[in-house]
Design an enzyme around this catalytic site. Structure first.
Site, PDB file in Angstrom:
ATOM      1  N   PRO A 186       0.819  -1.212   0.000  1.00 48.69           N
ATOM      2  CG  PRO A 186       0.106  -0.896   2.216  1.00 48.69           C
ATOM      3  CD  PRO A 186       0.860  -1.860   1.327  1.00 48.69           C
ATOM      4  N   GLY A 187       0.423   2.252  -0.734  1.00 52.79           N
ATOM      5  CA  GLY A 187       1.103   3.544  -0.733  1.00 52.79           C
ATOM      6  C   GLY A 187       0.113   4.625  -0.336  1.00 52.79           C
ATOM      7  NE  ARG A 197      -3.369  11.978  -6.690  1.00 52.93           N
ATOM      8  CZ  ARG A 197      -4.678  12.038  -6.540  1.00 52.93           C
ATOM      9  NH1 ARG A 197      -5.245  13.039  -5.917  1.00 52.93           N
ATOM     10  NH2 ARG A 197      -5.436  11.083  -7.022  1.00 52.93           N
ATOM     11  CE1 TYR A 199      -2.708   9.991 -12.547  1.00 52.00           C
ATOM     12  CE2 TYR A 199      -2.496  11.081 -10.428  1.00 52.00           C
ATOM     13  CZ  TYR A 199      -2.009  10.219 -11.379  1.00 52.00           C
ATOM     14  OH  TYR A 199      -0.818   9.582 -11.151  1.00 52.00           O
ATOM     15  CB  CYS A 259       3.503  29.959 -17.935  1.00 52.01           C
ATOM     16  SG  CYS A 259       4.163  31.322 -16.982  1.00 52.01           S
TER      17      CYS A 259
END
Ligand SMILES: *Cc1c(COP(=O)(O)O)cnc(C)c1O
Length: 416
Positions: free
Chosen positions: A277-278, A315, A319, A345
């Protein structure tokens, strides 16, 4: 999992017993703030789910790789899942037991293999036939045998974001079950290899146990076939991937997840189950603090421009992911619809879009929640921005575990 260490007390957002506002004032922003208690609680939930059975929780280093976090995991008795020579060096530096390190990834180089062989890691999670050949040759040239698990692609749909789904047959990861079986037969007689286990990792941010169960069942079939062929495995690695509550996702408790492996323990008593698990260990255990630079009102949108951008936390841009954002002072002000953006930018540089936030003013600090996993570890120097500092809080004490970068750091190694 446990986000309860971040709470308002007397109008101030706290992490454990420290005011986030004080950290922003003394250390500057953008700033990653991790909670020791949250990391421990999340990690221990995995260990508690498996007590009484052989298991190894190998924390996925790429989620958050700071030495202090690895050391925390090491003290809890955990291992590491690494995906590069750099991560191996980190894990060894944090004095993680090499026999608790597994090495994943589709593109291991001979140099990385040699370093991991010399360190004496528990298992290489091998992802292709050519990788297996190179590993065998590398091991033999060092007069060793490489401990291997083949990473099987069980072709199950984890129902997650396509960029983090890794167990579908179109994916670059793992081996089809049939090919893995053939490779095991070859590896059995290979003087450079020692078969120790089987591995899979189907994806990340999974919100149900079903896909894990489906994957586990496929691995179980393969293990039975291998047993019939005289190959007995010691390790079954089911990867990482349990999600966290970013925005109201319902995540099954770790104990329920552990239940998915009951059939395996029943069929192969004595087998060591490995999990990697992370996100579920560190994701909810940190916030990213950013300070408002400008409130920019255009005829179409209102932009809260902060000193933290996509180079600090990619993120949302990568995503389209949602992170809760709250002011570090409980503000009794009307809500306004805003885009929270960074100074980079790129139009894709945002932390939140069309978000209702209490009106914030320049100089005030916001906490971006759920920033612990794939936050700092995915940060970059894009736009020549020094990367943020990281601090680890424990109760009412805090420690800078990575200094804020300087402009000197930005040009290190460059010349003209
Ligand atoms: C990224 C990764 C993990 C960790 O996934 P999380 O979703 O963060 O739990 C585990 N194993 C492998 C092989 C990975 O690539």
């Amino acid at each position: 999992m446990d986000a309860s260490v971040f709470n308002y007390r007397n109008g101030d957002l706290m992490v454990e017993d420290i005011r986030l506002r004080s950290l922003a004032e003394s250390l500057g922003t953008p700033l990653y703030v991790y909670s020791t208690q949250a990391i421990q609680t999340n990690f221990r939930a995995y260990q508690q789910a498996f007590v009484g059975r052989p298991y190894l929780i190998a924390y996925s280093v790429k989620a958050a790789s700071n030495l202090a976090i690895l050391r925390l995991i090491q003290r809890e008795g955990g291992g590491c899942d690494i995906v590069s020579g750099g991560e191996l060096a980190r894990a060894l530096k944090a004095e993680v037991d090499p026999q608790k390190i597994v090495f994943s990834g589709v593109g291991k180089t001979a140099l990385e293999m040699a370093a991991a062989l010399k360190a004496g890691i528990l298992s290489f999670n091998v992802e292709s036939a050519p990788e297996l050949r190179l590993l065998s040759a590398t091991a033999q040239s060092l007069g060793r045998k490489a401990p291997i698990s083949l990473r099987v692609n069980p072709d199950v749909d984890p129902q997650t974001h396509p960029y983090v789904a890794t167990g579908l047959r179109e994916s670059k990861f793992g081996l089809p079950v049939g090919e893995a079986y053939q490779l095991y037969l070859q590896a059995k007689n290979d003087p450079g290899l020692e078969i120790v286990g089987v591995d899979c990792h189907i994806g990340s941010q999974l919100t149900s146990v079903g896909p894990f169960q489906a994957a586990a069942e496929r691995l179980l079939v393969l293990m039975s076939q291998l047993k019939a062929a005289g190959i007995n495995l010691k390790l079954l690695d089911l990867g990482g991937g349990l999600g966290i509550d970013y925005h109201g996702e319902k995540i099954p408790p770790v104990a329920e997840y552990a239940q998915a492996f009951r059939a395996i323990y029943a069929a192969f008593p004595g087998l060591t189950i490995i999990l990697e698990p992370g996100r579920s260990v560190v994701g909810a255990a940190a916030v990213l603090l950013v300070t408002v630079l400008y409130d920019k009102i255009t005829p179409y949108k209102r932009f809260i421009i902060t000193d933290g951008g996509m180079n600090d936390l990619i993120r949302p841009s990568l995503y389209g992911s949602y992170h809760v954002i709250k002011p570090v002072k409980d503000l009794d002000r009307p809500l306004t619809q805003v885009n929270v953006v960074g100074p980079i930018c790129e139009s894709g540089d945002f932390l939140a879009q069309d978000r209702a936030l209490p009106l914030v003013e320049a100089g005030e600090t916001l906490a971006v929640f759920g920033a612990g996993a794939y936050g700092f570890s995915m940060s970059s120097n894009y736009n020549s921005r020094p990367r943020p500092a990281e601090v680890l809080v424990s109760g009412s004490t805090c420690r800078v575990i990575r200094a804020r970068e300087t402009s000197e750091d930005l040009i290190r190694g460059e010349s003209f």
